[in-house]
Design a protein around this motif. Sequence first.
Motif, PDB file in Angstrom:
ATOM      1  N   LEU A  86       0.898  -1.062  -0.087  1.00 23.64           N
ATOM      2  CA  LEU A  86      -0.095   0.025  -0.130  1.00 23.64           C
ATOM      3  C   LEU A  86       0.834   1.114   0.028  1.00 23.64           C
ATOM      4  CD1 LEU A  86      -2.970   1.183   0.328  1.00 23.64           C
ATOM      5  CD2 LEU A  86      -2.612   1.093   2.810  1.00 23.64           C
ATOM      6  N   THR A  87       0.962   2.124  -1.170  1.00 23.05           N
ATOM      7  CA  THR A  87       1.744   3.328  -1.165  1.00 23.05           C
ATOM      8  C   THR A  87       0.835   4.453  -0.904  1.00 23.05           C
ATOM      9  OG1 THR A  87       1.404   3.209  -3.407  1.00 23.05           O
ATOM     10  CG2 THR A  87       3.356   2.116  -2.782  1.00 23.05           C
ATOM     11  N   ARG A  88      -0.274   4.250  -0.945  1.00 24.21           N
ATOM     12  CA  ARG A  88      -1.142   5.734  -1.064  1.00 24.21           C
ATOM     13  C   ARG A  88      -2.605   5.351  -0.409  1.00 24.21           C
ATOM     14  NH1 ARG A  88      -2.686  10.722  -5.063  1.00 24.21           N
ATOM     15  NH2 ARG A  88      -3.276  12.110  -3.548  1.00 24.21           N
ATOM     16  N   PHE A  89      -3.036   6.005   0.669  1.00 27.53           N
ATOM     17  CA  PHE A  89      -4.523   5.635   1.239  1.00 27.53           C
ATOM     18  C   PHE A  89      -4.870   7.139   1.884  1.00 27.53           C
ATOM     19  CE2 PHE A  89      -8.072   3.630   3.369  1.00 27.53           C
ATOM     20  CZ  PHE A  89      -8.503   2.898   2.476  1.00 27.53           C
ATOM     21  N   ASP A  90      -5.312   8.156   1.149  1.00 26.74           N
ATOM     22  CA  ASP A  90      -5.596   9.440   1.494  1.00 26.74           C
ATOM     23  C   ASP A  90      -7.125   9.680   1.240  1.00 26.74           C
ATOM     24  OD1 ASP A  90      -2.865   9.904   2.354  1.00 26.74           O
ATOM     25  OD2 ASP A  90      -2.190  10.541   0.360  1.00 26.74           O
ATOM     26  N   LEU A  91      -7.906  10.193   1.986  1.00 24.85           N
ATOM     27  CA  LEU A  91      -9.165  10.821   2.126  1.00 24.85           C
ATOM     28  C   LEU A  91      -9.151  12.185   2.332  1.00 24.85           C
ATOM     29  CD1 LEU A  91     -12.180   9.782   1.747  1.00 24.85           C
ATOM     30  CD2 LEU A  91     -12.266   9.829   4.496  1.00 24.85           C
ATOM     31  N   GLU A  92      -9.617  12.839   1.098  1.00 27.74           N
ATOM     32  CA  GLU A  92      -9.782  14.392   1.453  1.00 27.74           C
ATOM     33  C   GLU A  92     -11.235  14.613   2.252  1.00 27.74           C
ATOM     34  OE1 GLU A  92      -9.995  15.807  -2.673  1.00 27.74           O
ATOM     35  OE2 GLU A  92      -7.888  15.190  -3.194  1.00 27.74           O
ATOM     36  N   PRO A  93     -11.050  15.174   3.219  1.00 27.00           N
ATOM     37  CA  PRO A  93     -11.908  15.582   4.229  1.00 27.00           C
ATOM     38  C   PRO A  93     -13.471  16.354   3.728  1.00 27.00           C
ATOM     39  CG  PRO A  93     -10.251  17.012   4.862  1.00 27.00           C
ATOM     40  CD  PRO A  93      -9.696  16.051   3.780  1.00 27.00           C
ATOM     41  N   GLN A  94     -12.779  17.181   2.604  1.00 33.92           N
ATOM     42  CA  GLN A  94     -13.995  18.090   2.095  1.00 33.92           C
ATOM     43  C   GLN A  94     -14.775  17.426   1.158  1.00 33.92           C
ATOM     44  OE1 GLN A  94     -14.600  20.662   3.626  1.00 33.92           O
ATOM     45  NE2 GLN A  94     -12.987  20.664   4.957  1.00 33.92           N
ATOM     46  N   SER A  95     -14.147  16.830   0.218  1.00 32.20           N
ATOM     47  CA  SER A  95     -14.745  16.256  -1.089  1.00 32.20           C
ATOM     48  C   SER A  95     -15.039  14.655  -0.932  1.00 32.20           C
ATOM     49  CB  SER A  95     -13.947  16.434  -2.198  1.00 32.20           C
ATOM     50  OG  SER A  95     -12.626  15.492  -2.129  1.00 32.20           O
ATOM     51  N   ASN A  96     -14.356  14.035   0.255  1.00 34.15           N
ATOM     52  CA  ASN A  96     -14.716  12.616   0.569  1.00 34.15           C
ATOM     53  C   ASN A  96     -14.044  11.703  -0.753  1.00 34.15           C
ATOM     54  OD1 ASN A  96     -16.010  12.734   3.178  1.00 34.15           O
ATOM     55  ND2 ASN A  96     -17.663  13.507   2.015  1.00 34.15           N
ATOM     56  N   ARG A  97     -13.227  12.515  -1.396  1.00 31.21           N
ATOM     57  CA  ARG A  97     -12.542  11.383  -2.425  1.00 31.21           C
ATOM     58  C   ARG A  97     -11.353  10.467  -1.674  1.00 31.21           C
ATOM     59  NH1 ARG A  97     -15.691  10.998  -6.565  1.00 31.21           N
ATOM     60  NH2 ARG A  97     -13.811  10.447  -7.785  1.00 31.21           N
ATOM     61  N   LEU A  98     -11.215   9.514  -2.114  1.00 29.64           N
ATOM     62  CA  LEU A  98     -10.294   8.586  -1.437  1.00 29.64           C
ATOM     63  C   LEU A  98      -9.240   8.234  -2.574  1.00 29.64           C
ATOM     64  CD1 LEU A  98      -8.954   6.708   0.910  1.00 29.64           C
ATOM     65  CD2 LEU A  98     -10.430   4.732  -0.091  1.00 29.64           C
ATOM     66  N   HIS A  99      -7.923   8.704  -2.381  1.00 34.46           N
ATOM     67  CA  HIS A  99      -7.011   8.303  -3.484  1.00 34.46           C
ATOM     68  C   HIS A  99      -6.205   7.130  -2.707  1.00 34.46           C
ATOM     69  CE1 HIS A  99      -7.314  12.134  -5.243  1.00 34.46           C
ATOM     70  NE2 HIS A  99      -7.864  12.558  -4.178  1.00 34.46           N
ATOM     71  N   TYR A 100      -5.875   6.055  -3.520  1.00 34.50           N
ATOM     72  CA  TYR A 100      -5.459   4.650  -3.431  1.00 34.50           C
ATOM     73  C   TYR A 100      -4.464   4.118  -4.006  1.00 34.50           C
ATOM     74  CZ  TYR A 100      -9.207   3.109  -5.901  1.00 34.50           C
ATOM     75  OH  TYR A 100     -10.268   2.948  -7.047  1.00 34.50           O
ATOM     76  N   ASN A 101      -3.550   3.425  -3.696  1.00 36.01           N
ATOM     77  CA  ASN A 101      -2.693   2.601  -4.680  1.00 36.01           C
ATOM     78  C   ASN A 101      -2.320   1.112  -3.816  1.00 36.01           C
ATOM     79  OD1 ASN A 101      -1.039   1.515  -6.346  1.00 36.01           O
ATOM     80  ND2 ASN A 101       0.203   3.327  -6.850  1.00 36.01           N
ATOM     81  N   LEU A 102      -3.090   0.064  -3.949  1.00 33.71           N
ATOM     82  CA  LEU A 102      -2.679  -1.325  -3.376  1.00 33.71           C
ATOM     83  C   LEU A 102      -2.394  -2.232  -4.568  1.00 33.71           C
ATOM     84  CD1 LEU A 102      -2.867  -2.885  -0.808  1.00 33.71           C
ATOM     85  CD2 LEU A 102      -5.219  -3.210  -1.240  1.00 33.71           C
ATOM     86  N   SER A 103      -1.185  -2.860  -4.254  1.00 31.96           N
ATOM     87  CA  SER A 103      -1.038  -3.953  -5.127  1.00 31.96           C
ATOM     88  C   SER A 103      -1.181  -5.307  -4.423  1.00 31.96           C
ATOM     89  CB  SER A 103       0.437  -3.906  -5.779  1.00 31.96           C
ATOM     90  OG  SER A 103       1.441  -3.782  -4.985  1.00 31.96           O
ATOM     91  N   LEU A 104      -1.660  -6.464  -5.103  1.00 27.36           N
ATOM     92  CA  LEU A 104      -1.914  -7.568  -4.106  1.00 27.36           C
ATOM     93  C   LEU A 104      -1.343  -8.872  -5.015  1.00 27.36           C
ATOM     94  CD1 LEU A 104      -5.631  -6.776  -3.063  1.00 27.36           C
ATOM     95  CD2 LEU A 104      -3.610  -6.879  -1.619  1.00 27.36           C
ATOM     96  N   SER A 105      -0.812  -9.739  -4.199  1.00 21.14           N
ATOM     97  CA  SER A 105      -0.464 -11.073  -4.661  1.00 21.14           C
ATOM     98  C   SER A 105      -1.336 -12.065  -3.928  1.00 21.14           C
ATOM     99  CB  SER A 105       1.021 -11.319  -4.727  1.00 21.14           C
ATOM    100  OG  SER A 105       1.658 -10.374  -5.506  1.00 21.14           O
ATOM    101  N   PHE A 106      -1.814 -13.110  -4.839  1.00 26.93           N
ATOM    102  CA  PHE A 106      -2.588 -14.290  -4.136  1.00 26.93           C
ATOM    103  C   PHE A 106      -1.991 -15.470  -4.482  1.00 26.93           C
ATOM    104  CE2 PHE A 106      -5.604 -10.857  -4.894  1.00 26.93           C
ATOM    105  CZ  PHE A 106      -6.366 -10.791  -3.806  1.00 26.93           C
ATOM    106  N   SER A 107      -2.122 -16.338  -3.496  1.00 24.19           N
ATOM    107  CA  SER A 107      -1.558 -17.673  -3.763  1.00 24.19           C
ATOM    108  C   SER A 107      -2.998 -18.532  -3.771  1.00 24.19           C
ATOM    109  CB  SER A 107      -0.755 -18.460  -2.563  1.00 24.19           C
ATOM    110  OG  SER A 107      -0.120 -19.716  -2.889  1.00 24.19           O
ATOM    111  N   VAL A 108      -2.970 -19.441  -4.754  1.00 22.47           N
ATOM    112  CA  VAL A 108      -4.392 -20.071  -5.134  1.00 22.47           C
ATOM    113  C   VAL A 108      -4.031 -21.651  -5.136  1.00 22.47           C
ATOM    114  CG1 VAL A 108      -6.530 -20.636  -6.466  1.00 22.47           C
ATOM    115  CG2 VAL A 108      -5.318 -18.181  -6.531  1.00 22.47           C
TER     116      VAL A 108
END
Length: 234
Positions: A86-108
């Motif tokens: 997770l490199t970004r997880f910011d919520l703008e308090p006025q506009s309620n816009r969430l900016h995010y960047n999350l990479s995931l790896s799964f083992s199946v």
Amino acid sequence: MAVGYGPPIYPPAQTYHSHGRRRGGEVGCSVCRCFLNCLGCCGGCILSIVCNILIGIAVCLGVVALILWFILRPNVVKFQVTEANLTRFDLEPQSNRLHYNLSLSFSVRNPNQRLGIHYDRLEARGYYGDQRFAEVDMKSFYQGRKSTKEIGTELNGESLVLLGSGGRKDLREDRKSGVYRIDVTLRFKIRFKFGFLNSWAFKPKIKCHLKVPLSSSGSTGGLQFHPTKCHVDL
């Protein structure tokens, strides 16, 4: 002496009835009634036969499916999140816009010795609290018997997220700790394969409750993500 004669007496007029026509009409009506009765009887017999055939086919298919189930004994597939960045997880308090960047790896993991698995229409969704903030499609794939496959995806962008008072409190706590409680679900269709036969499609739902440290410039401040097993709901 003249003898008087009364008015002439005529024999009563005879009425002739067309017995042949009546008899013919009655016979015709009887034939029609008989024909209609036969049709009703035959229709009922045909419907009964068709119903019995369909019931027999359904019972046979059920027995075959039960036998195959006991022979093959399919096991539930196992999912695990092995890496999360997770490199970004910011919520703008006025506009309620969430900016995010999350990479995931799964083992199946496919634990079945006799069954391969087709995974179709994969979709990953990200949630914070009860609010969905991301949705992304993933590639379909086939997994062989008794094997493990690694797959990955990335959730990045921005979206409108309306958090209640409880959600905002959780977000403040996560910012302070540097570890974010993010839920990821996977939705898809699976079909089991045995030889050249494919089963009907199932729609399981995979739920992964993650605690992901926020990394900055490749560093997590000593915090590490721990591989997390996911729950499988059929």
